[in-house]
Design a protein around this motif. Sequence first.
Motif, PDB file in Angstrom:
ATOM      1  N   GLU A  26      17.172 -13.016  30.507  1.00 39.32           N
ATOM      2  CA  GLU A  26      18.009 -11.821  30.460  1.00 39.32           C
ATOM      3  C   GLU A  26      18.757 -11.779  29.111  1.00 39.32           C
ATOM      4  N   GLY A  27      19.215 -12.953  28.673  1.00 39.89           N
ATOM      5  CA  GLY A  27      19.882 -13.031  27.363  1.00 39.89           C
ATOM      6  C   GLY A  27      18.940 -12.607  26.239  1.00 39.89           C
ATOM      7  N   TYR A  28      17.709 -13.047  26.312  1.00 41.48           N
ATOM      8  CA  TYR A  28      16.724 -12.664  25.293  1.00 41.48           C
ATOM      9  C   TYR A  28      16.534 -11.144  25.281  1.00 41.48           C
ATOM     10  N   ARG A  29      16.494 -10.568  26.489  1.00 39.54           N
ATOM     11  CA  ARG A  29      16.322  -9.116  26.572  1.00 39.54           C
ATOM     12  C   ARG A  29      17.494  -8.407  25.889  1.00 39.54           C
ATOM     13  N   GLN A  30      18.719  -8.918  26.143  1.00 39.11           N
ATOM     14  CA  GLN A  30      19.900  -8.327  25.499  1.00 39.11           C
ATOM     15  C   GLN A  30      19.779  -8.385  23.978  1.00 39.11           C
ATOM     16  N   PRO A  49      14.869 -11.899  17.568  1.00 36.12           N
ATOM     17  CA  PRO A  49      14.369 -11.993  18.944  1.00 36.12           C
ATOM     18  C   PRO A  49      13.044 -11.279  19.209  1.00 36.12           C
ATOM     19  N   GLY A  50      12.562 -10.446  18.270  1.00 38.48           N
ATOM     20  CA  GLY A  50      11.381  -9.609  18.557  1.00 38.48           C
ATOM     21  C   GLY A  50      10.090 -10.266  18.068  1.00 38.48           C
ATOM     22  N   TYR A  51       9.011  -9.977  18.784  1.00 36.25           N
ATOM     23  CA  TYR A  51       7.720 -10.605  18.481  1.00 36.25           C
ATOM     24  C   TYR A  51       7.271 -10.363  17.033  1.00 36.25           C
ATOM     25  N   GLU A  52       7.238  -9.077  16.625  1.00 39.72           N
ATOM     26  CA  GLU A  52       6.676  -8.766  15.294  1.00 39.72           C
ATOM     27  C   GLU A  52       7.484  -9.455  14.205  1.00 39.72           C
ATOM     28  N   LEU A 304      17.535 -18.332  13.710  1.00 45.38           N
ATOM     29  CA  LEU A 304      16.729 -18.863  14.812  1.00 45.38           C
ATOM     30  C   LEU A 304      15.532 -17.936  15.049  1.00 45.38           C
ATOM     31  N   LEU A 305      14.325 -18.481  14.950  1.00 43.65           N
ATOM     32  CA  LEU A 305      13.128 -17.720  15.327  1.00 43.65           C
ATOM     33  C   LEU A 305      12.918 -18.021  16.804  1.00 43.65           C
ATOM     34  N   SER A 306      13.238 -17.052  17.645  1.00 50.90           N
ATOM     35  CA  SER A 306      13.232 -17.309  19.081  1.00 50.90           C
ATOM     36  C   SER A 306      11.824 -17.089  19.647  1.00 50.90           C
ATOM     37  N   SER A 309      11.926 -15.678  23.214  1.00 47.16           N
ATOM     38  CA  SER A 309      12.155 -14.243  23.334  1.00 47.16           C
ATOM     39  C   SER A 309      10.941 -13.455  22.839  1.00 47.16           C
ATOM     40  N   ALA A 310      10.398 -13.848  21.686  1.00 49.19           N
ATOM     41  CA  ALA A 310       9.243 -13.134  21.118  1.00 49.19           C
ATOM     42  C   ALA A 310       8.092 -13.098  22.115  1.00 49.19           C
TER      43      ALA A 310
END
Length: 393
Positions: A26-30, A49-52, A304-306, A309-310
């Motif tokens: 949920e934190g990643y979504r935020q 946090p985003g994939y691209e 941080l490259l998450s 989340s990605a």
Amino acid sequence: MATLPATVPSSDLDPFAPEFTHDPFEGYRQWRDLGRAVRLSAHDTWVLPGYEDVRAALADDTTFSTARGTGLLEESHTSSVISSDRQRHPVLRSVLSSKTSPRAMAALRDDIFAQVDALVADAVDRGSIDAVGDIAEVIPVSVVADLIGLPDDDREPLLPGADVVNRLFGPLTPELAARLSGAGAYFEWMAAKCDRSILRPDSWGSAILDAVDDGLIARDEGVWLMNGYLVAGMDTTVNALSSLLHLFATQPETWERIVADPSLAAGAFEEIVRLESPIQGFFRVTTRDVDYDDVVLPAGERVLLSFGSANRDERHFVDADAFRPERRPIDHVGFGFGAHGCAGQALARLESAALMTSLLKRVDRFEPTGEPVRRSHPIVRGISSLPVRLHAR
Ligand code: HEM
């Protein structure tokens, strides 16, 4: 009219706090909803946090540098392969490249499959087991320690050592401070093993010592390289396998689907690495300003490259939170990507294939016999205990 200064998206969620790591999604979504580059006030740092954006950062190691370390804290010693600079990294990476090639992996296949099958056969005979301690931990410790060339009877420090070394990528909490002497003892033990009189000839460890003797790398780089492969090769795979076994124990319908169509087994492993991301993220330091729409991530910032989340980014993966082995997501970033992308991913896939083959041959169903325990760790995600009975096919 003057343009308003852009507001930098900011989050006070602490990605290393136990209450966050227990269920971070949920934190990643935020974070993803907040923006492409988000400031993390808890540690005065940033997150992508985003994939691209994560994938693009991994592909650009000039802008997103590893040379000042890949953890939250600046490293004073960056002889390790993952935290080496762009000049040194290809040299360090070349030392074991032939040992981790597809051809080298093919040569290991029969041996690893036989070892894993004997382990699973024994677990089925015993009935009630802890699938983490009795299966998920045993396979990578034995496979990686054999490859490095460590003696059979001297492996106990490996798992606690990997646990604490991976904690060093997170913040210096009182809990980590209390474990630092353990980290020191592990490093001493491991450095003492980096010796020809101990390591098996023809092993990965001996190849590292050859590179030292040939003058390709310095002695301390050799010790760090051996440590890098030991730690990276163990804790990661343990947690990927533990998450896979947890899934089968808690979602019988998923196991039944794979039994009905064993061609889904390889996709199941990729999906678990995507969904659970055994390494939740690593840092880089920016070497120039980077624009993210109207937000500038300045040069010199730790970010941080998450991966966690990605890998759940719904803009890239349809129905991102769902386990769908048929999608075989080979583009996930659970193994990183680019120059520092995982050097042992083919080995991890081989270990998982061995386990899946043996489970499909021998196990009819998994019956939970107690509550699973989620591992509490700032960086690594997985299960630390999974009481289960394996019913024979
Ligand atoms: C499921 C199992 C595994 C996962 C999820 C995993 C994940 C990762 C990730 C995320 C990275 C970092 C990428 C980056 O920051 O750019 C990495 C790097 C690395 N991994 Fe793995 N790994 C696994 C298994 C292994 C195995 C079995 C080995 C070797 C025995 C290994 C050796 C390494 C090494 C040496 C690096 C550093 C590469 C470099 O800096 O060039 N890993 N891995």
